[in-house]
Scaffold this motif. Structure first.
Motif, mmCIF file in Angstrom:
data_model
loop_
_atom_site.group_PDB
_atom_site.id
_atom_site.type_symbol
_atom_site.label_atom_id
_atom_site.label_comp_id
_atom_site.label_asym_id
_atom_site.label_seq_id
_atom_site.Cartn_x
_atom_site.Cartn_y
_atom_site.Cartn_z
ATOM 1 N N ILE A 123 0.854 -1.183 0.000
ATOM 2 C CA ILE A 123 0.000 0.000 0.000
ATOM 3 C C ILE A 123 0.888 1.231 0.000
ATOM 4 O O ILE A 123 1.636 1.464 0.958
ATOM 5 C CB ILE A 123 -0.926 0.028 1.229
ATOM 6 C CG1 ILE A 123 -1.808 -1.209 1.261
ATOM 7 C CG2 ILE A 123 -1.785 1.291 1.223
ATOM 8 C CD1 ILE A 123 -2.606 -1.341 2.542
ATOM 9 N N SER A 130 3.801 -1.361 3.588
ATOM 10 C CA SER A 130 3.263 0.001 3.483
ATOM 11 C C SER A 130 4.390 0.984 3.220
ATOM 12 O O SER A 130 5.492 0.843 3.747
ATOM 13 C CB SER A 130 2.551 0.383 4.788
ATOM 14 O OG SER A 130 2.198 1.749 4.799
ATOM 15 N N SER A 138 9.568 2.484 5.544
ATOM 16 C CA SER A 138 8.153 2.802 5.719
ATOM 17 C C SER A 138 7.804 4.198 5.229
ATOM 18 O O SER A 138 6.621 4.523 5.089
ATOM 19 C CB SER A 138 7.764 2.674 7.193
ATOM 20 O OG SER A 138 8.529 3.569 7.991
ATOM 21 N N ALA A 153 -0.144 0.106 9.267
ATOM 22 C CA ALA A 153 0.988 -0.621 8.682
ATOM 23 C C ALA A 153 1.522 -1.673 9.655
ATOM 24 O O ALA A 153 1.907 -2.779 9.236
ATOM 25 C CB ALA A 153 2.102 0.358 8.305
ATOM 26 N N THR A 192 0.769 5.140 0.157
ATOM 27 C CA THR A 192 -0.141 6.213 0.532
ATOM 28 C C THR A 192 0.547 7.545 0.290
ATOM 29 O O THR A 192 1.605 7.816 0.869
ATOM 30 C CB THR A 192 -0.545 6.104 2.015
ATOM 31 O OG1 THR A 192 -1.056 4.793 2.259
ATOM 32 C CG2 THR A 192 -1.606 7.134 2.361
ATOM 33 N N MET A 202 -2.061 5.466 8.964
ATOM 34 C CA MET A 202 -1.239 4.497 8.246
ATOM 35 C C MET A 202 -0.062 4.013 9.085
ATOM 36 O O MET A 202 0.381 2.875 8.926
ATOM 37 C CB MET A 202 -0.743 5.090 6.922
ATOM 38 C CG MET A 202 -1.758 5.028 5.800
ATOM 39 S SD MET A 202 -2.497 3.382 5.524
ATOM 40 C CE MET A 202 -1.061 2.356 5.255
#
Length: 270
Positions: A129, A172, A240, A162, A131, A158
């Motif tokens: 994912i 993530s 991250s 995550a 973002t 998030m």
């Protein structure tokens, strides 16, 4: 093996650049926006491109897009949650409805898409994912309080989500760009408060002049960020966060220094 990407807000700006970079890398891209025609106009008839209409504030529509993508291609390997806009201006000049709309799109709309896609990733124990946040999700300034609030919320959500997903094989990446050379600051993407408050008139005039001057002259190339995101998607040991742009790095670094100083002062009991 080519990955399947689902990209929101892909008709222009950074979303379009990410979709294009993924296509150039040989990936399959399901590119979404409220207007399919705008997606096709922006990206052309590229091999591997599939355009779908999606208003991210419509949770049912998000579920349908996710289901259709999985049924057609077998998986969603990468979700790029990019769609959003900016309310730029002083907090008191916004109505309650305007503030709520900012959160409805930037936060709750983004959550709608994640909620639709993540079950498919969990089932496969695989997925990424991405973002799209902003350095404004780390640092807030006058004129950006409402937009920053929505991005701060994205960051908090998030950061925790995550950690919930990591044991299930879903990765993530939070992307925090500085000022990108897109149309994000024009009136298609940015909106200003509708309440006239004389106390802020001079400061607001200066802020709008800054926005108008910056629009189209931002220092960072969105195509470079898009290429970096696509490259990162195939890397092991993915970090991250991705802070992009010298401006973003400087602002984030200054915020960290400020926090360290404030933590030290808070710890001083004398």
């Amino acid at each position: 093996m080519a990955k399947v990407w689902l990209v929101t807000g892909a008709s222009r700006g950074l979303g379009r650049e990410i979709a294009r970079a993924a296509l150039n890398a040989g990936e399959t891209v399901v590119a979404t926006a409220r207007s399919v025609e705008e997606v096709r106009n922006g990206l052309g008839a590229e091999h591997g491109l599939h355009a779908l209409a999606l208003d991210i504030t419509d949770a049912k529509a998000a579920n349908l897009v996710a289901t259709e993508t999985v049924e057609r291609f077998g998986a969603i390997d990468v979700l790029v949650n990019n769609a959003g806009y900016a309310e730029l201006g002083f907090f008191e000049t916004f109505t309650d409805a305007e503030v709520r709309r900012q959160f409805e799109v930037n936060l709750f709309g983004t959550m709608n898409v994640a909620r639709a896609v993540v079950p498919h990733m969990r089932a496969r124990r695989s997925g990424l994912i991405v973002t799209i946040s902003s350095v404004s999700g780390l640092v807030s300034n006058g004129g950006g309080s409402v937009y920053s609030a929505s991005k701060f919320a994205i960051e908090g959500w998030m950061e925790g989500f995550a950690q919930e997903l990591a044991p299930l094989g879903v990765r993530s990446l939070l992307v925090e760009p500085g000022m990108l050379r897109t149309d994000f600051m024009d009136r298609k993407s940015a909106s200003f408060g509708s309440i006239d408050i004389p106390d802020y008139a001079e400061a607001i005039a200066q802020y709008r002049a800054f926005v108008d001057e910056a629009n189209g002259n931002q220092p960072n190339d969105p195509s470079l960020l898009a290429a970096r995101i696509v490259a990162r998607a195939s890397q092991d040991g993915l970090s991250s966060r991705l802070i992009f742009g010298d401006d973003a790095l400087a602002w984030a670094g200054a915020k960290v220094d400020q926090l360290r100083q404030e933590i030290a002062r808070s710890a001083d009991r004398d």
